[in-house]
Design a protein around this motif. Structure first.
Motif, short mmCIF file in Angstrom:
data_model
loop_
_atom_site.label_atom_id
_atom_site.label_comp_id
_atom_site.label_asym_id
_atom_site.label_seq_id
_atom_site.Cartn_x
_atom_site.Cartn_y
_atom_site.Cartn_z
N ASP A 26 0.83 -1.20 0.00
CA ASP A 26 0.00 0.00 0.00
C ASP A 26 0.86 1.25 0.00
OD1 ASP A 26 -2.08 -1.78 0.14
OD2 ASP A 26 -2.54 -1.40 2.25
N ILE A 27 1.89 1.27 0.84
CA ILE A 27 2.78 2.43 0.89
C ILE A 27 3.47 2.63 -0.46
CG2 ILE A 27 4.88 3.37 1.93
CD1 ILE A 27 4.09 1.91 4.53
N LYS A 28 3.97 1.54 -1.04
CA LYS A 28 4.66 1.64 -2.33
C LYS A 28 3.72 2.14 -3.42
CE LYS A 28 7.88 -2.07 -1.13
NZ LYS A 28 8.25 -3.48 -1.36
N THR A 29 2.52 1.59 -3.46
CA THR A 29 1.56 1.98 -4.48
C THR A 29 1.19 3.44 -4.37
OG1 THR A 29 0.64 -0.26 -4.57
CG2 THR A 29 -0.74 1.52 -5.42
N LEU A 108 -12.56 -1.03 0.80
CA LEU A 108 -12.36 -2.22 1.63
C LEU A 108 -11.97 -3.40 0.75
CD1 LEU A 108 -12.55 -3.95 4.21
CD2 LEU A 108 -15.02 -4.10 3.82
N ASP A 109 -10.76 -3.90 0.94
CA ASP A 109 -10.32 -5.12 0.28
C ASP A 109 -10.51 -6.25 1.30
OD1 ASP A 109 -9.18 -6.98 -1.37
OD2 ASP A 109 -7.12 -6.34 -1.03
N PRO A 110 -11.53 -7.10 1.13
CA PRO A 110 -11.84 -8.11 2.15
C PRO A 110 -10.83 -9.26 2.13
CG PRO A 110 -13.30 -8.38 0.29
CD PRO A 110 -12.45 -7.16 -0.01
N CYS A 218 -3.91 -6.05 -2.91
CA CYS A 218 -3.53 -4.89 -2.08
C CYS A 218 -3.15 -3.71 -2.96
CB CYS A 218 -2.34 -5.25 -1.19
SG CYS A 218 -2.60 -6.67 -0.12
N THR A 219 -2.40 -4.01 -4.02
CA THR A 219 -1.94 -2.96 -4.91
C THR A 219 -3.11 -2.28 -5.62
OG1 THR A 219 0.18 -4.06 -5.25
CG2 THR A 219 -0.51 -2.48 -6.94
N LEU A 220 -4.05 -3.08 -6.13
CA LEU A 220 -5.18 -2.50 -6.83
C LEU A 220 -6.04 -1.65 -5.91
CD1 LEU A 220 -6.86 -2.26 -9.43
CD2 LEU A 220 -8.13 -4.29 -8.68
N SER A 221 -6.37 -2.16 -4.73
CA SER A 221 -7.25 -1.42 -3.82
C SER A 221 -6.60 -0.13 -3.33
CB SER A 221 -7.68 -2.30 -2.65
OG SER A 221 -6.56 -2.81 -1.95
N SER A 222 -5.30 -0.17 -3.07
CA SER A 222 -4.63 1.05 -2.61
C SER A 222 -4.46 2.04 -3.75
CB SER A 222 -3.28 0.73 -1.96
OG SER A 222 -2.45 -0.03 -2.81
N LEU A 245 -1.94 -1.22 -12.30
CA LEU A 245 -1.64 -2.60 -11.91
C LEU A 245 -1.18 -3.43 -13.11
CD1 LEU A 245 -1.56 -4.93 -9.91
CD2 LEU A 245 -4.01 -5.28 -10.33
N THR A 246 -1.81 -3.23 -14.25
CA THR A 246 -1.41 -3.98 -15.45
C THR A 246 0.05 -3.72 -15.80
OG1 THR A 246 -3.67 -3.99 -16.34
CG2 THR A 246 -1.88 -4.36 -17.91
N GLN A 247 0.46 -2.48 -15.72
CA GLN A 247 1.86 -2.14 -16.01
C GLN A 247 2.79 -2.68 -14.93
OE1 GLN A 247 3.23 -0.83 -18.80
NE2 GLN A 247 1.13 -1.11 -19.57
N ALA A 248 2.34 -2.65 -13.66
CA ALA A 248 3.16 -3.17 -12.57
C ALA A 248 3.36 -4.68 -12.72
CB ALA A 248 2.52 -2.85 -11.22
N LEU A 249 2.33 -5.39 -13.19
CA LEU A 249 2.45 -6.82 -13.45
C LEU A 249 3.37 -7.07 -14.64
CD1 LEU A 249 -1.27 -7.88 -12.97
CD2 LEU A 249 0.67 -8.98 -11.82
N LYS A 250 3.20 -6.30 -15.69
CA LYS A 250 3.98 -6.48 -16.90
C LYS A 250 5.47 -6.27 -16.63
CE LYS A 250 4.22 -4.88 -21.71
NZ LYS A 250 3.61 -3.96 -22.72
N GLN A 251 5.81 -5.20 -15.93
CA GLN A 251 7.21 -4.90 -15.64
C GLN A 251 7.77 -5.85 -14.58
OE1 GLN A 251 8.91 -2.75 -17.50
NE2 GLN A 251 7.03 -2.27 -18.62
N GLY A 252 6.93 -6.26 -13.64
CA GLY A 252 7.38 -7.18 -12.60
C GLY A 252 7.64 -8.58 -13.10
N ALA A 253 7.04 -8.93 -14.23
CA ALA A 253 7.23 -10.27 -14.80
C ALA A 253 8.68 -10.50 -15.21
CB ALA A 253 6.31 -10.46 -16.00
N GLU A 254 9.41 -9.44 -15.44
CA GLU A 254 10.79 -9.55 -15.91
C GLU A 254 11.79 -9.71 -14.77
OE1 GLU A 254 11.37 -6.00 -18.12
OE2 GLU A 254 9.82 -6.46 -19.62
#
Length: 283
Positions: A26-29, A108-110, A218-222, A245-254
């Motif tokens: 959450d802090i990072k996002t 609220l992210d349950p 967590c990333t999407l909700s924050s 989030l899509t870009q964070a997933l795409k770049q994190g895949a590497e």
């Protein structure tokens, strides 16, 4: 000279020692999106990319004190709630937020089960979450397993509006059903139910081929909370958060971190452009 003001958001969540989910995500996002992140920690977990080893809940009075300390002093523009763990903590959070719920958007992210399959909330606390927190929230963001656990039935993509009645009974203003757990291998479809307007918005994004998905919820909700803090409405906040989030997933895949499910790349827009020779040169 006129002072500049921070755009402030509050995350109420558990700590992830691995840094990929929870309060750390959450802090990072929020920071990556230009929002000043404040926090109230509900629990401390010992976990890494392979799973959760231990959960230690914070005393409810400490959780409430953290929330009240932030809200009484800072101009918080949005609130994100994540891991809550127990009924006493939920009661403390609800009591602290009730005076502010009408003026500050709450996401609220349950959080119920970690990606590793480890439980992150006691079963008896789920009913308390529905009764005490759902009426206070602007948006609830369950994934498909969480939706089924909360509603007692699987989400019907053919008739997404079918579930509105149940959410209305709990006082939910809007619900984002996240489709990341669907069996579609090419795309992810999320459904935003705007309950009071009886309206459904559909968001489609490409499915990124990666095992680095720890902390996506967590990333999407924050991220949604961050965009709500900027004043966007719920639909636009969700759209922008999904793009992030899509870009964070795409770049994190590497990248590779740990032996299990790694995190998304929260700072993908910044790290690739860092010149280490210049870091600290202005201090």
């Amino acid at each position: 000279m006129q002072e500049k003001q921070y755009t402030v958001a509050l995350s109420i969540a558990g700590s992830d020692s691995g840094g990929g989910a929870g309060i750390q995500a959450d802090i990072k996002t929020m920071s990556a999106l230009g929002v000043f992140a404040t926090t109230a920690i509900t629990a401390v977990t010992a976990q890494n990319t392979c799973g959760v080893r231990l959960v230690q809940a914070m005393p409810p009075e400490v959780v409430r004190a953290q929330i009240e300390a932030v809200l009484e002093d800072m101009s918080v523009r949005a609130i994100k709630i994540g891991m809550l763990f127990s009924t006493p903590i939920i009661e403390a959070v609800a009591a602290a937020l009730k005076p502010y719920a009408a003026e500050i958007p709450i996401v609220l992210d349950p959080v119920m089960i970690a990606q590793s399959g480890d439980p992150l909330i006691r079963e008896e606390a789920i009913e308390a979450m529905k009764a005490l927190l759902f009426p206070l929230t602007t948006l609830i963001t369950p994934n498909l397993p969480e939706f089924a656990a909360l509603l007692g039935e699987a989400f019907d993509e053919e008739q997404p509006s079918h579930s509105m009645e149940a959410w209305l009974q709990w006082g939910a203003k809007a619900v984002l059903i996240k489709g990341g757990h669907s069996h579609d291998t090419s795309r992810v479809i999320d459904y935003l139910l705007l309950t009071e307007q009886q309206q459904v918005q559909r968001f489609e994004s490409p499915r990124i081929a990666t095992t680095n998905t720890h902390g996506t919820g967590c990333t999407l909700s924050s991220a949604i909370a961050a965009f709500l803090a900027y004043g966007y409405d719920t639909i636009e906040a969700v759209r922008r958060a999904k793009e992030y989030l899509t870009q964070a997933l795409k770049q994190g895949a590497e990248r590779r971190l740990g032996k299990g499910a790694g995190p998304v790349h929260h700072f993908h827009a910044f790290w690739e452009n860092i010149n280490l020779k210049k870091v600290g040169s202005d201090f």
